[in-house]
Design an enzyme around this catalytic site. Structure first.
Site, short mmCIF file in Angstrom:
data_model
loop_
_atom_site.label_atom_id
_atom_site.label_comp_id
_atom_site.label_asym_id
_atom_site.label_seq_id
_atom_site.Cartn_x
_atom_site.Cartn_y
_atom_site.Cartn_z
N GLU A 474 0.83 -1.21 0.00
CA GLU A 474 0.00 0.00 0.00
C GLU A 474 0.86 1.25 0.00
O GLU A 474 0.47 2.27 -0.59
CB GLU A 474 -0.96 -0.01 1.19
N HIS A 477 1.57 2.43 -3.46
CA HIS A 477 0.55 3.32 -4.00
C HIS A 477 0.77 4.74 -3.48
O HIS A 477 0.62 5.72 -4.23
CB HIS A 477 -0.85 2.85 -3.57
N HIS A 480 3.46 6.47 -5.36
CA HIS A 480 2.99 6.84 -6.69
C HIS A 480 2.26 8.18 -6.64
O HIS A 480 2.40 9.03 -7.54
CB HIS A 480 2.08 5.73 -7.21
#
Length: 685
Positions: A474, A477, A480
């Site tokens: 996670e 993410h 990102h």
């Protein structure tokens, strides 16, 4: 309730808190509802002003104006979506039921606006002569595709019908998610005698006692995670306890109670297929894949059919070994699905001297986060992290961190929410509260949610090996989103094709076993001693045993998703029995292994019936091809990880959706991704 957004409403203006963190204490249901009403009205007025602008369309007066529209509504929606996922209550659930279809109608009023489409279409036709930079061209292309796929070019009767379908789909998806949360809570398994939990560690038993205490129950409550596989199945010695836990997990959403999701599944399949046909596609899957990096069902099938035969062959061999281990225990009863995880752990321990449960005392949540996840981000990208005690989250368990770039400048905020509770949906996910955008002058705020059982007060939160991987995943993410360096919100951070979005998060999992990272976080919770060499070696070079079983479970869920969403409207309408339909689909694909249940079954498949992964669960395996290929690249550049991390950030993590995703990947890698590293990782070649 009044729809006026008073100056005191927290959504009326950008939050004055650092990085625009929402002032959660002020984000009440009343404030949300008021912001929804005025936010929708304001955005429609903004869009009307765009289409009524005199003269020809330009990039500035159409696309850039569209990117600036709806800010009030988006601020409220992002908080709302986070709260309804992570800390819901009856008031928020009532709002979600009321507003999910209204949001769908509102979105359609914009996406099906023929005058708006005509302006964008005119720009698209002349895009080569407009003098736009590459990101502006990409934004134009994306909006043209978005509105085309939404149905803006249809005739008016078709647009009206499409809008009604979208409203119904939103209603059904919301009901599915609400039902699943309630039934998952109700399906938690209460054990009255601690002997029934023989095999669980003291920390897990303490967490079960605490979960029961929080609900006012006597005994030990094992709450359920979202997938079929429940972590406790690996450790519970009592077969009857394992059966109860697996049966509870598999029966969610199909128990014939008020939360039964089977009718909703059938209705969603029909509605999605009808929408796809209206837009000119044979099925919902055909419609979805046309705007993914995979492009079509044939490409997905090509990948899956390269994996399925080897995976099922491996799984059958592994299942036979597990059955033999059960017989060696003196248990001649038939091998069951509830035995799989328990005996896989047993065989792994006996064959490889690797006991996954032995890792737990060495992986305490806070230390894994700070000395593992954050340390890896420092090693690769030079990031720094500081707890912001002055910034409040939406729940007492939430911790807010400020993230600093390598040059010491503020990069954004990371919001961490890791413990399970009744108001939080299952699973783990990442959510952007403030997407980065140079146009709007916004820097990123991103939240990660997990569902780790909360220990009693004063006790450490010890993780399973899977939970450690999820924490790293996670945060991939989050990186990102944090590294996004784009101009336009539509292209920011994780706004990429669904079958690409899991790629950065899967890559980030590699660092949990990287020696320099592992040695930093894997320390005994009592004395700080390092992980024993045999456990560290097993984590750094994990055996491929049980990968066949794990792959088949994932493939089976993927096939269930595709089976539902490859149906035409007539075929979907003919389905009467959900369990029978899914069993037949698995049998046709050769994935019907009795001892290996799918990772998800339809009635609790939140990804595809209540989230954005319909016809897209294949994305995890599809992205893992890129992931495994990238892991090889990092190993080739291990001599200078800081430079390698910067190259990965610059080429991929910072780019968001500013270019076709596989073009970005191919430019980074110097060639297309190869599937062989994935096959080797999973022991399939």
């Amino acid at each position: 309730m009044s729809a006026d957004v008073r100056p005191s409403n927290p959504f009326a203006e950008p939050s004055p808190l650092p990085y625009g963190l929402p002032p959660f204490a002020e984000c009440t249901p009343a404030a949300l509802e008021a912001a929804f009403e005025q936010g929708m009205a304001a955005q429609l007025a903004e869009v009307e002003a765009i289409v009524a602008t005199p003269g020809p369309a330009t990039f500035d007066n159409t696309l850039e104006a569209l990117e600036r529209s709806g800010r009030l509504l988006r601020r409220a929606q992002r908080v709302f979506w986070l709260l309804t996922s992570a800390d819901t209550n009856p008031e928020l659930e009532a709002l979600e039921t009321a507003y999910a279809p209204r949001f769908a109608v509102h979105a359609d009023e914009i996406m099906l606006n023929r005058r708006l489409f005509d302006r964008i279409d005119a720009l698209y036709a002349e895009r080569a002569q407009l003098g736009l930079d590459a990101e502006q061209v990409r934004l134009l292309e994306r909006y043209h595709t978005d509105l085309s796929r939404a149905g803006a070019a249809l005739d008016e009767p078709s647009r009206l019908h499409l809008a009604d379908l979208n409203r119904q789909i939103a209603e059904c998806s919301t009901a599915f998610g609400t039902n699943l949360l309630a039934d998952t809570n109700d399906s938690a398994v209460l054990f009255s005698d601690v002997a029934e939990l023989d095999g669980l560690g003291p920390d897990a038993i303490g967490a079960a006692a605490e979960a029961a205490r929080q609900r006012g129950l006597d005994g030990y409550l094992i709450t359920l995670v979202l997938p079929t596989h429940q972590p406790a199945l690996e450790s519970l010695h009592e077969p009857a306890s394992r059966r109860r836990l697996l049966a509870a997990a598999q029966s969610r959403g199909s128990r014939g109670n008020a939360y039964d999701n089977r009718d909703l599944i059938r209705r969603l399949a029909v509605l999605r297929a009808e929408r796809a046909e209206l837009l000119g596609y044979r099925s919902h899957s055909d419609y979805v894949l046309a705007d993914r990096t995979a492009k079509d069902n044939a490409s997905v099938d090509d990948m899956l059919h390269r994996i399925i035969p080897a995976a099922t062959a491996n799984a059958s061999r592994e299942a036979a070994e597990l059955a033999a281990a059960k017989r060696a225990d003196g248990d001649d009863a038939p091998f069951e699905a509830s035995d799989w995880a328990y005996y896989a752990a047993r065989v792994r321990r006996d064959r490889y001297a690797f006991d996954a449960s032995a890792i737990r005392p060495y992986v305490e949540l806070e230390r894994v986060l700070t000395d593992g996840v954050f340390a890896a981000a420092t090693l690769l990208y030079g990031l720094g992290f500081v707890v912001r005690d002055d910034l409040a989250g939406y729940h007492p368990d939430v911790v807010v961190y400020e993230v600093f770039d390598a040059d010491g400048s503020g990069l954004g905020l990371f919001v961490a929410d890791f413990f399970t509770r009744d108001g939080k949906r299952g699973g783990a996910w990442s959510e952007s509260l403030v997407p980065q955008s140079r146009l709007l002058g916004e820097r990123p705020v991103v939240a990660n949610n997990l569902n780790v059982p909360k220990p009693p007060a004063g006790s450490p939160a010890l993780l399973t090996q899977d939970e450690v991987a999820t924490l790293f995943h996670e945060f991939g993410h989050a990186l990102h989103a944090l590294f996004s360096d784009v101009s336009y919100p539509r292209l920011s951070g994780t706004a990429v094709a669904r079958d690409f979005v899991e790629f950065p998060s899967q890559v980030n999992e590699m660092w949990l076993s990287w020696p320099a990272v592992l040695d930093g976080y894997a320390r005994h919770v009592d004395d700080g001693s390092p992980l024993p060499p045999e456990l560290a070696a097993a984590l750094r070079n994990p055996p491929t045993f049980n990968q066949g079983v794990e792959t088949v479970a994932s493939l089976a869920a993927t096939w269930i998703d595709l089976a539902w969403h490859r149906l035409t409207r007539a075929e979907a309408a003919a389905v009467t029995d959900v369990a029978e339909f899914e069993a037949r689909a698995l049998a046709e694909a050769g994935l019907d292994l009795d001892a290996i249940p799918p990772r998800y079954r339809g009635p609790y498949f939140n990804h595809v019936f209540a989230s954005g992964y319909s016809a897209g669960y294949y994305s995890y395996l599809w992205s893992e091809v890129l992931d495994a290929d990238t892991v090889e690249w990092f190993r080739e550049h291990a001599g200078d990880l800081r430079a390698a991390g910067q190259a990965f950030r610059d080429a991929l993590l910072s780019r968001g959706g500013t270019a076709p995703e596989l073009e970005l990947y191919d430019a980074f890698r110097g060639r297309p991704a190869r599937i062989e590293p994935l096959l080797a990782r999973r022991g399939l070649c």
